[in-house]
Design a protein around this motif. Structure first.
Motif, PDB file in Angstrom:
ATOM      1  N   GLY A 216      45.804 -61.026  54.140  1.00  0.00           N
ATOM      2  CA  GLY A 216      46.585 -61.772  52.945  1.00  0.00           C
ATOM      3  C   GLY A 216      47.519 -61.113  52.548  1.00  0.00           C
ATOM      4  O   GLY A 216      48.134 -61.583  51.487  1.00  0.00           O
ATOM      5  N   GLY A 217      47.991 -59.855  52.591  1.00  0.00           N
ATOM      6  CA  GLY A 217      48.950 -59.033  52.017  1.00  0.00           C
ATOM      7  C   GLY A 217      50.271 -59.620  52.246  1.00  0.00           C
ATOM      8  O   GLY A 217      51.248 -59.856  51.322  1.00  0.00           O
ATOM      9  N   THR A 218      50.618 -60.353  53.441  1.00  0.00           N
ATOM     10  CA  THR A 218      52.033 -60.751  53.883  1.00  0.00           C
ATOM     11  C   THR A 218      52.018 -61.931  53.067  1.00  0.00           C
ATOM     12  O   THR A 218      53.232 -62.176  52.419  1.00  0.00           O
ATOM     13  N   MET A 219      51.176 -62.837  53.007  1.00  0.00           N
ATOM     14  CA  MET A 219      51.243 -64.126  52.242  1.00  0.00           C
ATOM     15  C   MET A 219      51.457 -63.667  50.933  1.00  0.00           C
ATOM     16  O   MET A 219      52.086 -64.554  50.003  1.00  0.00           O
ATOM     17  N   ALA A 220      50.842 -62.864  50.263  1.00  0.00           N
ATOM     18  CA  ALA A 220      50.905 -62.655  48.794  1.00  0.00           C
ATOM     19  C   ALA A 220      52.354 -62.042  48.622  1.00  0.00           C
ATOM     20  O   ALA A 220      52.749 -62.534  47.421  1.00  0.00           O
ATOM     21  N   GLY A 221      52.833 -61.342  49.549  1.00  0.00           N
ATOM     22  CA  GLY A 221      54.350 -60.878  49.199  1.00  0.00           C
ATOM     23  C   GLY A 221      55.185 -62.193  49.546  1.00  0.00           C
ATOM     24  O   GLY A 221      56.297 -62.331  48.721  1.00  0.00           O
ATOM     25  N   LEU A 222      54.999 -63.031  50.284  1.00  0.00           N
ATOM     26  CA  LEU A 222      55.894 -64.228  50.365  1.00  0.00           C
ATOM     27  C   LEU A 222      55.711 -64.955  49.196  1.00  0.00           C
ATOM     28  O   LEU A 222      56.644 -65.483  48.749  1.00  0.00           O
ATOM     29  N   LEU A 223      54.437 -65.131  48.581  1.00  0.00           N
ATOM     30  CA  LEU A 223      54.388 -65.950  47.249  1.00  0.00           C
ATOM     31  C   LEU A 223      55.181 -65.122  46.208  1.00  0.00           C
ATOM     32  O   LEU A 223      56.006 -65.822  45.319  1.00  0.00           O
ATOM     33  N   GLU A 241      42.144 -67.562  60.581  1.00  0.00           N
ATOM     34  CA  GLU A 241      41.954 -66.526  59.604  1.00  0.00           C
ATOM     35  C   GLU A 241      40.790 -65.688  60.188  1.00  0.00           C
ATOM     36  O   GLU A 241      39.860 -66.092  60.728  1.00  0.00           O
ATOM     37  N   ASN A 242      40.733 -64.555  59.625  1.00  0.00           N
ATOM     38  CA  ASN A 242      39.583 -63.297  60.111  1.00  0.00           C
ATOM     39  C   ASN A 242      38.897 -63.058  58.732  1.00  0.00           C
ATOM     40  O   ASN A 242      39.228 -62.681  57.744  1.00  0.00           O
ATOM     41  N   LYS A 243      37.739 -63.984  58.894  1.00  0.00           N
ATOM     42  CA  LYS A 243      36.992 -64.052  57.710  1.00  0.00           C
ATOM     43  C   LYS A 243      36.261 -62.537  57.497  1.00  0.00           C
ATOM     44  O   LYS A 243      35.607 -62.499  56.468  1.00  0.00           O
ATOM     45  N   ALA A 244      36.176 -61.869  58.396  1.00  0.00           N
ATOM     46  CA  ALA A 244      35.229 -60.696  58.500  1.00  0.00           C
ATOM     47  C   ALA A 244      36.145 -59.474  57.436  1.00  0.00           C
ATOM     48  O   ALA A 244      35.563 -58.462  57.120  1.00  0.00           O
ATOM     49  N   GLN A 245      37.400 -59.817  57.248  1.00  0.00           N
ATOM     50  CA  GLN A 245      38.048 -58.718  56.419  1.00  0.00           C
ATOM     51  C   GLN A 245      38.210 -58.820  54.919  1.00  0.00           C
ATOM     52  O   GLN A 245      38.074 -60.266  54.557  1.00  0.00           O
ATOM     53  N   GLY A 246      38.454 -57.843  54.341  1.00  0.00           N
ATOM     54  CA  GLY A 246      38.688 -58.012  52.810  1.00  0.00           C
ATOM     55  C   GLY A 246      39.986 -58.857  52.590  1.00  0.00           C
ATOM     56  O   GLY A 246      40.776 -58.608  53.383  1.00  0.00           O
ATOM     57  N   ARG A 247      40.047 -59.403  51.770  1.00  0.00           N
ATOM     58  CA  ARG A 247      41.224 -60.435  51.317  1.00  0.00           C
ATOM     59  C   ARG A 247      41.940 -60.433  50.217  1.00  0.00           C
ATOM     60  O   ARG A 247      41.111 -60.343  49.182  1.00  0.00           O
ATOM     61  N   VAL A 248      43.046 -60.311  50.299  1.00  0.00           N
ATOM     62  CA  VAL A 248      43.804 -60.623  48.924  1.00  0.00           C
ATOM     63  C   VAL A 248      43.669 -61.961  48.385  1.00  0.00           C
ATOM     64  O   VAL A 248      43.660 -62.752  49.294  1.00  0.00           O
ATOM     65  N   ALA A 249      43.341 -62.167  47.131  1.00  0.00           N
ATOM     66  CA  ALA A 249      43.137 -63.450  46.647  1.00  0.00           C
ATOM     67  C   ALA A 249      44.327 -64.357  46.757  1.00  0.00           C
ATOM     68  O   ALA A 249      45.500 -64.089  46.364  1.00  0.00           O
ATOM     69  N   LEU A 250      44.482 -65.472  47.464  1.00  0.00           N
ATOM     70  CA  LEU A 250      45.496 -66.731  47.730  1.00  0.00           C
ATOM     71  C   LEU A 250      44.959 -67.834  47.126  1.00  0.00           C
ATOM     72  O   LEU A 250      43.954 -68.358  47.310  1.00  0.00           O
ATOM     73  N   ALA A 255      42.687 -72.778  56.230  1.00  0.00           N
ATOM     74  CA  ALA A 255      42.957 -72.396  57.599  1.00  0.00           C
ATOM     75  C   ALA A 255      42.171 -73.412  58.636  1.00  0.00           C
ATOM     76  O   ALA A 255      41.211 -73.690  58.309  1.00  0.00           O
ATOM     77  N   LEU A 256      42.669 -73.679  59.696  1.00  0.00           N
ATOM     78  CA  LEU A 256      41.996 -74.555  60.581  1.00  0.00           C
ATOM     79  C   LEU A 256      40.813 -74.116  61.593  1.00  0.00           C
ATOM     80  O   LEU A 256      39.920 -74.585  61.643  1.00  0.00           O
ATOM     81  N   PHE A 257      41.148 -72.419  61.645  1.00  0.00           N
ATOM     82  CA  PHE A 257      39.925 -72.036  62.010  1.00  0.00           C
ATOM     83  C   PHE A 257      39.547 -70.787  61.704  1.00  0.00           C
ATOM     84  O   PHE A 257      40.570 -69.885  61.089  1.00  0.00           O
ATOM     85  N   GLU A 258      38.252 -70.342  61.549  1.00  0.00           N
ATOM     86  CA  GLU A 258      37.714 -68.969  61.048  1.00  0.00           C
ATOM     87  C   GLU A 258      37.275 -68.238  62.396  1.00  0.00           C
ATOM     88  O   GLU A 258      36.531 -68.825  63.311  1.00  0.00           O
ATOM     89  N   THR A 259      37.876 -66.874  62.214  1.00  0.00           N
ATOM     90  CA  THR A 259      37.216 -66.115  63.633  1.00  0.00           C
ATOM     91  C   THR A 259      36.538 -65.028  62.754  1.00  0.00           C
ATOM     92  O   THR A 259      36.895 -64.343  61.706  1.00  0.00           O
ATOM     93  N   SER A 260      35.663 -64.235  63.399  1.00  0.00           N
ATOM     94  CA  SER A 260      34.982 -63.062  62.794  1.00  0.00           C
ATOM     95  C   SER A 260      34.493 -62.217  64.264  1.00  0.00           C
ATOM     96  O   SER A 260      34.354 -63.010  65.376  1.00  0.00           O
ATOM     97  N   LEU A 261      34.302 -60.963  64.001  1.00  0.00           N
ATOM     98  CA  LEU A 261      33.874 -60.184  65.123  1.00  0.00           C
ATOM     99  C   LEU A 261      32.404 -59.841  64.894  1.00  0.00           C
ATOM    100  O   LEU A 261      31.968 -59.460  63.830  1.00  0.00           O
ATOM    101  N   ALA A 262      31.563 -60.214  65.778  1.00  0.00           N
ATOM    102  CA  ALA A 262      30.278 -59.731  65.857  1.00  0.00           C
ATOM    103  C   ALA A 262      29.708 -59.025  66.838  1.00  0.00           C
ATOM    104  O   ALA A 262      30.036 -58.947  67.834  1.00  0.00           O
ATOM    105  N   TYR A 263      28.884 -57.956  66.378  1.00  0.00           N
ATOM    106  CA  TYR A 263      28.609 -56.883  67.579  1.00  0.00           C
ATOM    107  C   TYR A 263      27.541 -57.357  68.146  1.00  0.00           C
ATOM    108  O   TYR A 263      26.460 -57.693  67.397  1.00  0.00           O
ATOM    109  N   ASN A 264      27.470 -57.330  69.423  1.00  0.00           N
ATOM    110  CA  ASN A 264      26.383 -57.757  70.595  1.00  0.00           C
ATOM    111  C   ASN A 264      25.754 -56.336  70.976  1.00  0.00           C
ATOM    112  O   ASN A 264      26.271 -55.660  71.837  1.00  0.00           O
ATOM    113  N   ASN A 265      24.487 -56.493  70.359  1.00  0.00           N
ATOM    114  CA  ASN A 265      23.974 -55.055  70.760  1.00  0.00           C
ATOM    115  C   ASN A 265      23.485 -55.147  72.499  1.00  0.00           C
ATOM    116  O   ASN A 265      23.415 -53.877  73.108  1.00  0.00           O
TER     117      ASN A 265
END
Length: 296
Positions: A216-223, A241-250, A255-265
């Motif tokens: 969200g840093g780029t969007m915060a800059g654009l704001l 958007e990547n929901k797994a990441q820490g986020r600047v408050a916007l 977001a149309l879609f949420e993505t995240s990375l899950a570790y598969n053992n």
């Protein structure tokens, strides 16, 4: 088949087809009834009846909303939409494509560029975004170079407003610019973005659009850049958007879609998971619950 002016003489069924074509080629533009009466050589009452027929078909097929305005300067505006089935098919298509290919890049970046390079997906996503924000009376669609430009331009086309691109480096052809420094969410370093003073009118209501939201840093800059133009972002919309990441408050972001990375053992590495984003939720600022109205 032609009159003295060399204009095609339309039968009514031909006139209906031609009027529908005119409306579809000019989304979110007010078309005066006088244009139709002059072009097709018929009375205003006939044009009104034709518009009502087109309106009924569009609503029945859930392909758009036709609004009419009375008075001397009255006319018609067409706002294209996707049917409920088309939206569901698009959601399934994108979620399936998210499972294809190598999408997890070094540094756990997620690759989605190819999806917005697909003409059907790009146009459909832009149409969804535009329909969602019609009632916000957008003056311009704003993005930052480079990957979000195609989507921003297409959304702007459906909204019938200019699109504006903030640059990361100066260009002599831009003239005088306003620039700000911001903290990049992806790299956590100070970067610069700038915008030509001539590209955006002061006190504009803008819709900020991009392909992917990570930190969200780029969007915060654009704001912050919009504030330098005394303009207000009435919405922020990203393809994914990547929901797994820490986020600047916007504020007011969708977001149309949420993505995240899950570790598969079992396989010993991260896998990409995708689900629908808050763009499709119902509630405050919610989604279309009727093709003829937008809940805002």
């Amino acid at each position: 088949m032609a009159n003295d002016h060399g204009t095609f003489k339309y039968k009514r069924n031909q006139r209906l087809i031609a009027m529908t074509q005119v409306l579809m080629q000019a989304p979110n533009q007010l078309i005066n009834f006088a244009r139709f009466t002059q072009e097709f050589g018929c009375a205003k009452a006939s044009v009104s009846e034709d518009i009502e027929m087109i309106k009924e078909v569009m609503l029945a097929r859930q392909t758009g909303v036709v609004e009419t305005f009375t008075g001397k300067s009255g006319g018609v505006i067409f706002r294209p939409a996707l049917s409920e089935k088309a939206v569901q098919d698009l959601q399934t298509l994108i979620q399936d494509k998210m499972l294809e290919g190598k999408r997890i890049l070094p540094g756990n970046y997620i690759y989605v560029n190819d999806l917005l390079q697909d003409p059907y997906i790009l146009k459909s996503i832009a149409q969804l975004i535009a329909f969602k924000y019609y009632s916000k009376k957008i003056d311009a669609v704003v993005t930052i170079e480079a990957k979000g430009i195609g989507l921003a331009a297409m959304v702007a086309s459906f909204l019938n407003v200019p699109y504006v691109v903030a640059r990361r480096e100066s260009s002599k052809i831009e003239g005088s610019t306003i620039s700000i420094n911001y903290i990049s969410g992806s790299h956590q370093v100070v970067q610069k973005m700038e915008l030509s003073k001539q590209s955006l009118q002061a006190h504009s209501k803008v819709l900020m659009v991009d392909d992917f939201l990570r930190n969200g840093g780029t969007m915060a800059g654009l704001l912050s850049l919009m504030e330098e133009f005394n303009s207000k972002a009435v919405g922020i919309c990203v393809f994914a958007e990547n929901k797994a990441q820490g986020r600047v408050a916007l504020p007011n972001y969708q977001a149309l879609f949420e993505t995240s990375l899950a570790y598969n053992n079992e396989v010993g590495h991260h896998q990409l998971e995708t689900q629908l984003g808050n763009f499709f939720s119902i509630g405050e600022g919610g989604w279309i619950n009727n093709i003829g109205s937008v809940i805002m």
